[in-house]
Every structure is written in C-alpha cells, then in structure tokens.
Enzyme design. Structure first.
Site, mmCIF file in Angstrom:
data_model
loop_
_atom_site.group_PDB
_atom_site.id
_atom_site.type_symbol
_atom_site.label_atom_id
_atom_site.label_comp_id
_atom_site.label_asym_id
_atom_site.label_seq_id
_atom_site.Cartn_x
_atom_site.Cartn_y
_atom_site.Cartn_z
ATOM 1 N N VAL A 1 -8.648 -9.890 7.061
ATOM 2 C CA VAL A 1 -9.480 -10.851 7.780
ATOM 3 C C VAL A 1 -10.235 -10.059 8.836
ATOM 4 O O VAL A 1 -9.638 -9.256 9.563
ATOM 5 C CB VAL A 1 -8.617 -11.951 8.446
ATOM 6 C CG1 VAL A 1 -9.485 -12.898 9.262
ATOM 7 C CG2 VAL A 1 -7.819 -12.720 7.398
ATOM 8 N N TYR B 1 3.642 -11.996 9.530
ATOM 9 C CA TYR B 1 4.400 -12.189 8.298
ATOM 10 C C TYR B 1 5.763 -12.811 8.559
ATOM 11 O O TYR B 1 6.238 -13.641 7.792
ATOM 12 C CB TYR B 1 4.524 -10.881 7.517
ATOM 13 C CG TYR B 1 3.186 -10.377 7.007
ATOM 14 C CD1 TYR B 1 2.237 -11.251 6.485
ATOM 15 C CD2 TYR B 1 2.866 -9.032 7.063
ATOM 16 C CE1 TYR B 1 1.015 -10.801 6.026
ATOM 17 C CE2 TYR B 1 1.645 -8.568 6.595
ATOM 18 C CZ TYR B 1 0.720 -9.462 6.075
ATOM 19 O OH TYR B 1 -0.489 -9.012 5.618
ATOM 20 N N GLY C 1 -5.961 -16.089 7.661
ATOM 21 C CA GLY C 1 -5.049 -15.261 6.877
ATOM 22 C C GLY C 1 -3.896 -16.079 6.337
ATOM 23 O O GLY C 1 -3.504 -15.933 5.172
ATOM 24 N N ASN D 1 1.896 -1.637 12.233
ATOM 25 C CA ASN D 1 1.036 -2.808 12.383
ATOM 26 C C ASN D 1 1.859 -3.997 12.900
ATOM 27 O O ASN D 1 2.196 -4.919 12.165
ATOM 28 C CB ASN D 1 0.358 -3.131 11.047
ATOM 29 C CG ASN D 1 -0.772 -4.109 11.205
ATOM 30 O OD1 ASN D 1 -0.871 -4.811 12.208
ATOM 31 N ND2 ASN D 1 -1.634 -4.170 10.204
ATOM 32 N N GLY E 1 -6.549 -14.947 14.174
ATOM 33 C CA GLY E 1 -5.978 -15.919 15.104
ATOM 34 C C GLY E 1 -6.446 -17.340 14.871
ATOM 35 O O GLY E 1 -6.082 -18.244 15.622
ATOM 36 N N TYR F 1 -9.498 0.108 9.426
ATOM 37 C CA TYR F 1 -8.510 -0.530 10.297
ATOM 38 C C TYR F 1 -7.144 0.142 10.156
ATOM 39 O O TYR F 1 -6.443 0.345 11.149
ATOM 40 C CB TYR F 1 -8.402 -2.025 9.974
ATOM 41 C CG TYR F 1 -7.297 -2.716 10.722
ATOM 42 C CD1 TYR F 1 -7.429 -3.011 12.074
ATOM 43 C CD2 TYR F 1 -6.107 -3.050 10.077
ATOM 44 C CE1 TYR F 1 -6.401 -3.625 12.775
ATOM 45 C CE2 TYR F 1 -5.077 -3.668 10.773
ATOM 46 C CZ TYR F 1 -5.226 -3.952 12.120
ATOM 47 O OH TYR F 1 -4.202 -4.549 12.805
#
Length: 167
Positions: free
Chosen positions: A95, A139, A105, A132, A101, A33
């Site tokens: 995750v 965050y 997380g 990201n 969503g 990722y």
C-alpha cells in the site's frame, strides 16, 4: 469488475494484462521500501508471461482509492500435504505510504482470505521482514501468528543451477 469494499471510495479489482506496467511499478516501489531495489530483475515481458501467459503462476489484485491505484497484492496457490488442501501464499502486499492507516491493506488481506475460503484453501500465509515492525504489528492485529519454528531455505542463481545440473 470492481469489488466493493466496506471502505468508501476503495475498490479492488483483478489485474488484467494492460496492468503489467503498473504492477511492475508497484514491485519497484515495494523493493525500495524493503531496501531490496537491487534485487528486482522482473520485466514487463516476464510478468506478462507469468501472470497472463499460457501457464499463469500467480494472480494480482489492485486496490483503487478514489480512482487512483494505491495498492497491490500478488499471490499464488501452494499445497499442504498435512491438510490435504490447497493454500494461498501472499508474495507481496503493498500500500502506498501516504495511504497507509486507512484500512486498505486490511481490506486487501480480507478479500484474499475470502478467496481462500471460496477456493477451499486450508491456510493463507506470507513472509514479513523481521525489521518491519509496523507490518508485524498489523499482521498480529488481524490474527496472524509467526511460524518461528520454521527456517526458510532458498536456492537461487548458481546454487540452483548447480543442483539442477546434478539431475
């Protein structure tokens, strides 16, 4: 022991030694990722020693949704000389994409924040890749602030070997 969360069908539990293959698979997924798959050199043997050996250097919690492993968090303690207290550094939170969503997380972060308070830590921190944007937005939504005035420095590989050889 499963730790109940406020999300139906989602539980968190501390990893055990038999989870090492699962942990390594999460590390590989995260590296893919983050476009860093070529940097993963971790092996089951190394993880087993680091996470469950005589000198544990990190902890892992796994998130399960409806019995399926869908998330992991790896963290360790650091120390703030300014605060005079330990802290928790989150090395990785991952995750699975199809489960994002749903608050999983955030639930993992909240549990680690709970552990930080329980362990009398003065801070909880982590790094995030600047590209990201979804992670950065997430965050910020939980109250994290960027530490833009700090620049990360790192020694690895030959540079680490060369400096160590000077001792």
């Amino acid at each position: 022991m499963n730790i109940k969360t406020s999300i139906p069908d989602f539980v968190i539990r501390e990893a055990v030694e038999n989870d090492v293959p699962l942990i390594l698979s999460f590390i590989h997924e995260l590296a893919e990722y983050e476009k860093l798959a070529n940097e993963v050199v971790a092996t089951e043997t190394v993880l087993r020693e680091s996470l469950f050996g005589d000198r544990k250097v990190a902890e892992v919690f796994l998130g399960y949704y409806q019995g399926e492993a869908v998330a992991f968090a790896l963290f360790f303690h650091n120390f703030s000389t300014f605060l005079g207290q330990p802290g928790i550094y989150l090395e990785d939170l991952y995750v699975k994409p199809q489960m994002r969503g749903k608050g999983l997380g955030k639930s993992m972060l909240a549990y680690i924040a709970h552990l930080a308070r329980e362990r009398k830590c003065g801070r909880f921190e982590w790094w995030v890749l600047d590209w990201n944007k979804s992670a950065l937005k997430f965050y910020r939504s939980v109250g994290a602030i960027p530490m833009d005035e700090w620049t990360v420095q790192r020694l690895t590989g030959e540079a680490l070997n060369q400096l160590a050889a000077e001792f």
